[in-house]
Design an enzyme around this catalytic site. Structure first.
Site, PDB file in Angstrom:
ATOM      1  N   THR A 195     -30.539  46.844 -10.115  1.00  0.00           N
ATOM      2  CA  THR A 195     -30.105  45.715  -9.264  1.00  0.00           C
ATOM      3  C   THR A 195     -30.646  44.374  -9.766  1.00  0.00           C
ATOM      4  O   THR A 195     -31.667  44.325 -10.452  1.00  0.00           O
ATOM      5  CB  THR A 195     -30.544  45.955  -7.806  1.00  0.00           C
ATOM      6  OG1 THR A 195     -31.961  46.110  -7.781  1.00  0.00           O
ATOM      7  CG2 THR A 195     -29.888  47.198  -7.223  1.00  0.00           C
ATOM      8  N   ARG A 206     -26.700  48.351  -0.500  1.00  0.00           N
ATOM      9  CA  ARG A 206     -25.283  48.691  -0.693  1.00  0.00           C
ATOM     10  C   ARG A 206     -25.121  49.967  -1.513  1.00  0.00           C
ATOM     11  O   ARG A 206     -24.090  50.625  -1.471  1.00  0.00           O
ATOM     12  CB  ARG A 206     -24.582  47.569  -1.490  1.00  0.00           C
ATOM     13  CG  ARG A 206     -24.356  46.331  -0.724  1.00  0.00           C
ATOM     14  CD  ARG A 206     -23.071  45.696  -1.133  1.00  0.00           C
ATOM     15  NE  ARG A 206     -23.136  45.053  -2.433  1.00  0.00           N
ATOM     16  CZ  ARG A 206     -22.338  44.051  -2.753  1.00  0.00           C
ATOM     17  NH1 ARG A 206     -21.452  43.595  -1.889  1.00  0.00           N
ATOM     18  NH2 ARG A 206     -22.389  43.503  -3.931  1.00  0.00           N
ATOM     19  N   LYS A 221     -34.196  50.596  -9.842  1.00  0.00           N
ATOM     20  CA  LYS A 221     -34.883  49.637 -10.710  1.00  0.00           C
ATOM     21  C   LYS A 221     -34.483  48.237 -10.285  1.00  0.00           C
ATOM     22  O   LYS A 221     -33.418  47.735 -10.645  1.00  0.00           O
ATOM     23  CB  LYS A 221     -34.548  49.826 -12.189  1.00  0.00           C
ATOM     24  CG  LYS A 221     -35.549  49.063 -13.054  1.00  0.00           C
ATOM     25  CD  LYS A 221     -35.009  48.560 -14.370  1.00  0.00           C
ATOM     26  CE  LYS A 221     -34.270  47.274 -14.285  1.00  0.00           C
ATOM     27  NZ  LYS A 221     -35.047  46.100 -13.854  1.00  0.00           N
ATOM     28  N   PRO A 222     -35.314  47.581  -9.461  1.00  0.00           N
ATOM     29  CA  PRO A 222     -34.972  46.213  -9.054  1.00  0.00           C
ATOM     30  C   PRO A 222     -35.228  45.260 -10.209  1.00  0.00           C
ATOM     31  O   PRO A 222     -35.859  45.624 -11.198  1.00  0.00           O
ATOM     32  CB  PRO A 222     -35.959  45.947  -7.913  1.00  0.00           C
ATOM     33  CG  PRO A 222     -37.146  46.798  -8.225  1.00  0.00           C
ATOM     34  CD  PRO A 222     -36.615  48.022  -8.948  1.00  0.00           C
ATOM     35  N   THR A 276     -22.203  41.210 -17.018  1.00  0.00           N
ATOM     36  CA  THR A 276     -21.168  42.028 -17.650  1.00  0.00           C
ATOM     37  C   THR A 276     -21.713  42.661 -18.931  1.00  0.00           C
ATOM     38  O   THR A 276     -21.425  43.829 -19.224  1.00  0.00           O
ATOM     39  CB  THR A 276     -19.931  41.151 -17.947  1.00  0.00           C
ATOM     40  OG1 THR A 276     -19.565  40.512 -16.715  1.00  0.00           O
ATOM     41  CG2 THR A 276     -18.759  41.961 -18.446  1.00  0.00           C
ATOM     42  N   ALA A 277     -22.545  41.910 -19.666  1.00  0.00           N
ATOM     43  CA  ALA A 277     -23.073  42.435 -20.937  1.00  0.00           C
ATOM     44  C   ALA A 277     -23.904  43.687 -20.692  1.00  0.00           C
ATOM     45  O   ALA A 277     -23.719  44.713 -21.376  1.00  0.00           O
ATOM     46  CB  ALA A 277     -23.910  41.357 -21.627  1.00  0.00           C
ATOM     47  N   GLY A 279     -23.825  45.583 -18.012  1.00  0.00           N
ATOM     48  CA  GLY A 279     -22.932  46.595 -17.435  1.00  0.00           C
ATOM     49  C   GLY A 279     -22.198  47.383 -18.512  1.00  0.00           C
ATOM     50  O   GLY A 279     -22.064  48.609 -18.429  1.00  0.00           O
ATOM     51  N   GLU A 296     -20.843  46.402 -10.626  1.00  0.00           N
ATOM     52  CA  GLU A 296     -20.470  45.121 -10.002  1.00  0.00           C
ATOM     53  C   GLU A 296     -20.939  44.045 -10.961  1.00  0.00           C
ATOM     54  O   GLU A 296     -22.135  43.763 -11.038  1.00  0.00           O
ATOM     55  CB  GLU A 296     -21.177  44.933  -8.648  1.00  0.00           C
ATOM     56  CG  GLU A 296     -20.862  45.988  -7.616  1.00  0.00           C
ATOM     57  CD  GLU A 296     -19.444  45.906  -7.094  1.00  0.00           C
ATOM     58  OE1 GLU A 296     -18.722  44.954  -7.456  1.00  0.00           O
ATOM     59  OE2 GLU A 296     -19.056  46.802  -6.341  1.00  0.00           O
ATOM     60  N   ARG A 324     -23.715  28.469  -1.640  1.00  0.00           N
ATOM     61  CA  ARG A 324     -24.689  29.409  -1.079  1.00  0.00           C
ATOM     62  C   ARG A 324     -25.551  29.948  -2.206  1.00  0.00           C
ATOM     63  O   ARG A 324     -25.074  30.118  -3.341  1.00  0.00           O
ATOM     64  CB  ARG A 324     -23.983  30.527  -0.313  1.00  0.00           C
ATOM     65  CG  ARG A 324     -23.205  31.461  -1.197  1.00  0.00           C
ATOM     66  CD  ARG A 324     -22.313  32.343  -0.386  1.00  0.00           C
ATOM     67  NE  ARG A 324     -23.048  33.467   0.151  1.00  0.00           N
ATOM     68  CZ  ARG A 324     -22.651  34.742   0.036  1.00  0.00           C
ATOM     69  NH1 ARG A 324     -21.524  35.023  -0.567  1.00  0.00           N
ATOM     70  NH2 ARG A 324     -23.362  35.703   0.549  1.00  0.00           N
ATOM     71  N   CYS A 330     -22.275  36.386  -7.480  1.00  0.00           N
ATOM     72  CA  CYS A 330     -21.120  36.727  -8.331  1.00  0.00           C
ATOM     73  C   CYS A 330     -19.805  36.412  -7.631  1.00  0.00           C
ATOM     74  O   CYS A 330     -18.751  36.441  -8.265  1.00  0.00           O
ATOM     75  CB  CYS A 330     -21.187  38.175  -8.788  1.00  0.00           C
ATOM     76  SG  CYS A 330     -21.514  39.283  -7.434  1.00  0.00           S
ATOM     77  N   GLU A 427     -19.075  32.214 -16.023  1.00  0.00           N
ATOM     78  CA  GLU A 427     -19.714  32.011 -14.724  1.00  0.00           C
ATOM     79  C   GLU A 427     -20.915  31.074 -14.894  1.00  0.00           C
ATOM     80  O   GLU A 427     -21.836  31.373 -15.654  1.00  0.00           O
ATOM     81  CB  GLU A 427     -20.189  33.389 -14.266  1.00  0.00           C
ATOM     82  CG  GLU A 427     -20.364  33.558 -12.818  1.00  0.00           C
ATOM     83  CD  GLU A 427     -20.725  35.005 -12.492  1.00  0.00           C
ATOM     84  OE1 GLU A 427     -21.242  35.741 -13.356  1.00  0.00           O
ATOM     85  OE2 GLU A 427     -20.499  35.373 -11.338  1.00  0.00           O
ATOM     86  N   PHE A 429     -23.115  30.186 -12.525  1.00  0.00           N
ATOM     87  CA  PHE A 429     -24.237  30.706 -11.725  1.00  0.00           C
ATOM     88  C   PHE A 429     -25.220  29.601 -11.352  1.00  0.00           C
ATOM     89  O   PHE A 429     -26.432  29.741 -11.466  1.00  0.00           O
ATOM     90  CB  PHE A 429     -24.952  31.835 -12.473  1.00  0.00           C
ATOM     91  CG  PHE A 429     -25.041  33.092 -11.655  1.00  0.00           C
ATOM     92  CD1 PHE A 429     -23.900  33.767 -11.259  1.00  0.00           C
ATOM     93  CD2 PHE A 429     -26.274  33.600 -11.242  1.00  0.00           C
ATOM     94  CE1 PHE A 429     -23.972  34.926 -10.490  1.00  0.00           C
ATOM     95  CE2 PHE A 429     -26.355  34.752 -10.474  1.00  0.00           C
ATOM     96  CZ  PHE A 429     -25.200  35.417 -10.104  1.00  0.00           C
TER      97      PHE A 429
HETATM   98  P1  ADP Z   1     -28.980  38.662 -14.642  1.00  0.00           P
HETATM   99  O1  ADP Z   1     -28.407  37.800 -15.706  1.00  0.00           O
HETATM  100  O2  ADP Z   1     -28.417  38.498 -13.314  1.00  0.00           O
HETATM  101  O3  ADP Z   1     -30.481  38.756 -14.678  1.00  0.00           O
HETATM  102  P2  ADP Z   1     -28.907  41.226 -15.896  1.00  0.00           P
HETATM  103  O4  ADP Z   1     -27.713  42.058 -16.144  1.00  0.00           O
HETATM  104  O5  ADP Z   1     -29.676  40.740 -17.063  1.00  0.00           O
HETATM  105  O6  ADP Z   1     -28.401  40.083 -14.974  1.00  0.00           O
HETATM  106  O7  ADP Z   1     -29.924  41.988 -14.947  1.00  0.00           O
HETATM  107  C1  ADP Z   1     -29.547  42.775 -13.847  1.00  0.00           C
HETATM  108  C2  ADP Z   1     -30.456  43.984 -13.800  1.00  0.00           C
HETATM  109  O8  ADP Z   1     -30.272  44.736 -14.993  1.00  0.00           O
HETATM  110  C3  ADP Z   1     -31.949  43.662 -13.723  1.00  0.00           C
HETATM  111  O9  ADP Z   1     -32.609  44.606 -12.927  1.00  0.00           O
HETATM  112  C4  ADP Z   1     -32.365  43.792 -15.174  1.00  0.00           C
HETATM  113  O10 ADP Z   1     -33.747  44.059 -15.343  1.00  0.00           O
HETATM  114  C5  ADP Z   1     -31.538  44.986 -15.588  1.00  0.00           C
HETATM  115  N1  ADP Z   1     -31.364  45.145 -17.034  1.00  0.00           N
HETATM  116  C6  ADP Z   1     -31.301  44.198 -17.985  1.00  0.00           C
HETATM  117  N2  ADP Z   1     -31.138  44.760 -19.204  1.00  0.00           N
HETATM  118  C7  ADP Z   1     -31.077  46.108 -19.010  1.00  0.00           C
HETATM  119  C8  ADP Z   1     -30.927  47.244 -19.860  1.00  0.00           C
HETATM  120  N3  ADP Z   1     -30.777  47.125 -21.180  1.00  0.00           N
HETATM  121  N4  ADP Z   1     -30.908  48.469 -19.294  1.00  0.00           N
HETATM  122  C9  ADP Z   1     -31.036  48.609 -17.961  1.00  0.00           C
HETATM  123  N5  ADP Z   1     -31.200  47.586 -17.117  1.00  0.00           N
HETATM  124  C10 ADP Z   1     -31.222  46.348 -17.615  1.00  0.00           C
END
Ligand code: ADP
Length: 527
Positions: A195, A206, A221-222, A276-277, A279, A296, A324, A330, A427, A429
């Site tokens: 998250t 959610r 994993k927050p 997205t990257a 994801g 998401e 907001r 997103c 985006e 952001f």
């Molecule tokens: P943002 O740009 O919103 O920080 P990220 O996609 O980088 O979005 O981060 C969203 C979540 O994904 C966070 O909990 C982050 O630590 C985690 N995250 C980032 N890179 C990886 C990865 N390679 N594997 C798993 N989780 C990751």
């Protein structure tokens, strides 16, 4: 009084550089903060929910090698806490705990799981004020928004406490007279839930609400930027009697934790909210063990204001949908596409409304916009504005860092934007609203759909036929008509195209955590 300030560093530092080998000293850090922060800290300390360790198998756990990460208040730079910087070994143990807990949790009657979730919901609501303060402290959003997030986040636990009892199967009319065909829905197993920082509670509930409701167990994993709300929510899950191992929380080295979740055959589902990257990486990484995946991801929300819009409704709706959480969601409006007949009137009224947004520390009364999450976020906003101006846009309002310093940024309106600018393609952001002019409905739809993203979209019109026609034409998972804030636990949330896979919330959200099993009873004509 010495105030311990630290420059905020980018969240994108490698884990090796942000994991430091020092032990927890949370309360000592609190003593180095301002009086306001101290009184909030005192409330947190006595609340019984301020946790600064990971949760593995029901035990509060340090990183095995003692490494920690600092959690900062983005409004001040103060260090709020040190939390463990965990990696592969801790994640493996969390997966094993979740796997062991699955065998008993999944076998409970749905009504029993429902009661645990209901109790958890009650505790979240009972701690609404202190949880809200924790979100403002670690994330920066105004307290009123943070409290709103607690209600919103908790609503998923309440909704799925009820939905747990409605995971129905089917009886299928058989093609042969001596057969009986059944469909059972069963929990998929251990879920890895990753998250982001922008909704430190709601993005977790959610996922965990539907997962637990149908019998799954989770490793959460927050974001390392906002782990404290996740840990507080996990503490309340224990207080609600949810058995050890059903909810586990690890944080630290994101790629090590992510890789461990991906590689484990015991993890049957990855659910993710974030960029997205990342994801795409998680989706690719899930292939080796063929996990179920929900994503998401980023949006690029268009907000279409037609000549026939109610100006007041359009200004209020687009303001709420843009600013907001300082533009850091997103579903935040990324582009405001305005028809030429109403463009000047809308631009003027919108800019006045934006000018009235009070910027400041989220704990200050009346503040509508807090800081951005970190320096990298501010730099991104700056680069997008620079790009837009270099391509012919005009800054109507804002366009620079706020005099408060840190990561505060002035709410910004840009006119004469177009689809070639970075701000229309990606985006932002952040608190920047670009206005794009259009002539016809067809042109507006073309501009709106000209993106790989497809999460939220907004339409402002008083013409009911147009509202339906345009809603159908938009390649987006969510459409707000004459409304800027539309997310709710009872409706499905998710994206088209590269904005993601699957849906969260509503009756659809639980399907993401279920396997469908077909059972055929044969030879039923035998005595
Ligand atoms: P943002 O740009 O919103 O920080 P990220 O996609 O980088 O979005 O981060 C969203 C979540 O994904 C966070 O909990 C982050 O630590 C985690 N995250 C980032 N890179 C990886 C990865 N390679 N594997 C798993 N989780 C990751």
């Amino acid at each position: 009084m010495s105030i311990f300030r630290m420059a905020l560093r980018s969240c994108r530092l490698s884990s090796q550089s942000f994991c430091a080998a020092h032990m927890h000293q949370d309360f000592r850090f609190f003593r180095q903060m301002s009086m306001d922060a101290q009184s909030i800290a005192a409330q947190l300390n006595t609340s019984g929910i301020f946790r600064t360790q990971g949760l593995i198998g029901g035990k509060w756990t340090e990183a095995y090698e003692g490494n920690t990460i600092k959690v900062h208040n983005p409004a001040t730079g103060d260090v709020i806490a040190n939390v463990p910087c965990m990696g592969k070994r801790e994640t493996s143990d969390a997966i094993s705990s979740a796997y062991d807990a699955f065998s008993s949790w999944s076998k409970l009657a749905a009504s029993q799981r429902s009661k645990f979730l209901r109790k958890w919901y009650d505790l979240l609501i009972a701690h609404k004020e202190v949880l809200g303060k924790l979100i403002t402290l670690e994330q920066g959003k105004p307290l009123i928004e943070a409290m709103g997030e607690i209600s919103y986040g908790a609503s998923f636990i309440e909704f799925y406490a009820e939905e747990a009892k409605r995971v129905y199967g089917d009886i299928i009319p058989a093609t042969l007279a001596d057969r009986r065909l059944f469909v059972l829905k069963q929990p998929v197993g251990v879920v890895g839930a990753i998250t982001p920082w922008n909704f430190p509670l709601a993005m977790i509930t959610r996922k965990v609400g539907p997962a637990l409701a149908c019998g799954c167990t989770v490793v959460i994993k927050p974001s390392e930027l906002t782990p404290l709300t996740a840990l507080a929510a996990a503490e309340l899950s224990l207080q609600a009697g949810i058995p050890p191992g059903v909810v586990n929380v690890v944080m630290g080295n994101a790629s090590d934790i992510g890789d461990t979740l991906l590689e484990s055959p015991q993890v049957r589902k990855i659910t993710f909210t974030g960029s997205t990257a990342v994801g795409k990486k998680l989706m690719a990484g899930s292939a080796a063990t063929v996990k179920k995946v929900s994503l998401e991801l980023g949006g690029n929300a268009p907000c279409m204001v037609f000549d026939d819009a109610d100006l007041d409704v359009a200004v209020k709706g687009s303001l709420a949908a843009k600013f907001r959480n300082s533009g850091q969601t997103c579903v935040c409006v990324n582009r405001i596409i305005v028809q030429e007949g109403i463009y000047e009137k809308f631009a003027k009224a919108f800019a006045i409304a934006v000018q009235n947004l009070k910027v400041g520390n989220g704990f200050t009364e009346g503040v509508a916009q807090g800081p951005l999450i970190n320096e990298a976020a501010v730099q991104k906003v700056e680069s997008f504005i620079q790009d837009a101006v270099s391509k012919g846009a005009t800054v109507m309002l804002g366009g620079k860092r706020h005099s408060l310093g840190m990561t505060f940024y002035e709410p910004t309106v840009i006119s004469n934007a177009n689809s070639e600018m970075l701000i229309s393609r990606e985006e932002v952001f952040g608190p920047v609203a670009p206005l794009i002019r259009f002539k016809t409905e067809e042109e507006a739809i073309r501009i709106a759909n000209d993106t790989n993203a497809g999460l939220a979209s907004y339409i402002f019109t008083t013409n009911v036929q147009r509202s339906w026609r345009v809603s159908e034409a938009l390649e987006y998972g969510l459409v707000g008509v004459n409304e800027g804030i539309i997310s709710t636990e009872v409706a499905p949330f998710g994206g088209f195209k590269q904005s993601g896979l699957g849906r969260e919330g509503s009756k659809y959200g639980i399907d993401e955590y279920l396997e469908i099993k077909y059972i055929c009873l044969g030879n039923m004509d035998r005595a």
